[in-house]
Design an enzyme around this catalytic site. Sequence first.
Site, short mmCIF file in Angstrom:
data_model
loop_
_atom_site.label_atom_id
_atom_site.label_comp_id
_atom_site.label_asym_id
_atom_site.label_seq_id
_atom_site.Cartn_x
_atom_site.Cartn_y
_atom_site.Cartn_z
N SER A 18 8.69 -20.36 -0.67
CA SER A 18 10.03 -20.83 -1.09
C SER A 18 11.04 -19.68 -1.01
O SER A 18 11.47 -19.16 -2.04
CB SER A 18 10.01 -21.46 -2.48
N SER A 37 1.29 -12.15 -0.81
CA SER A 37 1.65 -11.39 -2.02
C SER A 37 0.65 -11.62 -3.14
O SER A 37 0.53 -10.79 -4.05
CB SER A 37 3.07 -11.76 -2.48
P1 ADP Z 1 -0.26 -15.87 -0.96
O1 ADP Z 1 -0.76 -17.10 -1.64
O2 ADP Z 1 0.88 -15.22 -1.69
O3 ADP Z 1 0.04 -16.04 0.49
P2 ADP Z 1 -2.97 -14.97 -1.19
O4 ADP Z 1 -3.27 -15.17 -2.63
O5 ADP Z 1 -3.48 -15.99 -0.23
O6 ADP Z 1 -1.41 -14.74 -1.03
O7 ADP Z 1 -3.53 -13.54 -0.70
C1 ADP Z 1 -3.38 -12.38 -1.45
C2 ADP Z 1 -4.49 -11.40 -1.10
O8 ADP Z 1 -4.26 -10.17 -1.78
C3 ADP Z 1 -5.87 -11.89 -1.54
O9 ADP Z 1 -6.80 -11.55 -0.54
C4 ADP Z 1 -6.11 -11.09 -2.83
O10 ADP Z 1 -7.48 -10.88 -3.08
C5 ADP Z 1 -5.41 -9.76 -2.51
N1 ADP Z 1 -4.97 -9.00 -3.69
C6 ADP Z 1 -5.20 -7.69 -3.90
N2 ADP Z 1 -4.69 -7.27 -5.07
C7 ADP Z 1 -4.10 -8.36 -5.63
C8 ADP Z 1 -3.41 -8.56 -6.86
N3 ADP Z 1 -3.21 -7.59 -7.74
N4 ADP Z 1 -2.93 -9.80 -7.13
C9 ADP Z 1 -3.11 -10.80 -6.24
N5 ADP Z 1 -3.76 -10.68 -5.06
C10 ADP Z 1 -4.26 -9.46 -4.75
#
Ligand code: ADP
Length: 199
Positions: free
Chosen positions: A107, A37
């Site tokens: 979580s 996300s």
């Molecule tokens: P999580 O920690 O929730 O599992 P991550 O941060 O590892 O998710 O991965 C989210 C992915 O989505 C990343 O590759 C990021 O670059 C991409 N992404 C695209 N748009 C957004 C946005 N608006 N906000 C956050 N991440 C984004």
Amino acid sequence: MDNNIHPIFDRLLGRSEKENYLNQKSKVLWFTGLSGSGKSTIAQGLEKLLFSEGYFIQVLDGDNTRTGLNNNIGFSLEDRQENIRRIAEVSKLFADSGIICLNSFVSPTIAIRNMARTIIGDDDFIEIYVNTPLHICEQRDVKGLYAKARAGELKGFTGIDSPFEPPQQPDLELLTENLTVEEGVRKVFNFVLPKITRT
Ligand code: ADP
């Protein structure tokens, strides 16, 4: 010497002394949301921004906790609970040291997040819901985990065959579908600034 008088060096320094030293108020920002996300991406961007503004921060996520502190823990509901319990206790110690914690953990249930809130304390716990629809998380599939879960190679994956209960009253909600990463980071920054700044 009067036994009721304890010089300050007789005991641990208090939180407020450490907050004064760091010139900030400590809080625990708890990012919750589906895998992919954007929790970690936003937490990491926020860490850089806060640091450049003179704040002192610790990021906690699956990468730096499941490899060490929680390397004996899996993904059953019971294990997820123990995972979060330990993270919450560690965050509380950081907060007591005056340090701002940015925690990104799926979580997935209300009960798990309530446990974290209870351990950390209502005043310090800031719940941030990184709300990204499942189909977008699945499209991103940053770590290839959704494909594995769909193929049945990964059991109990949140959003696929394990529930995610959205927060009912998050302190802040980010609809990342309509935001760039920079906009998301800025939104959280603006929201927390008054809460971590000493007046
Ligand atoms: P999580 O920690 O929730 O599992 P991550 O941060 O590892 O998710 O991965 C989210 C992915 O989505 C990343 O590759 C990021 O670059 C991409 N992404 C695209 N748009 C957004 C946005 N608006 N906000 C956050 N991440 C984004």
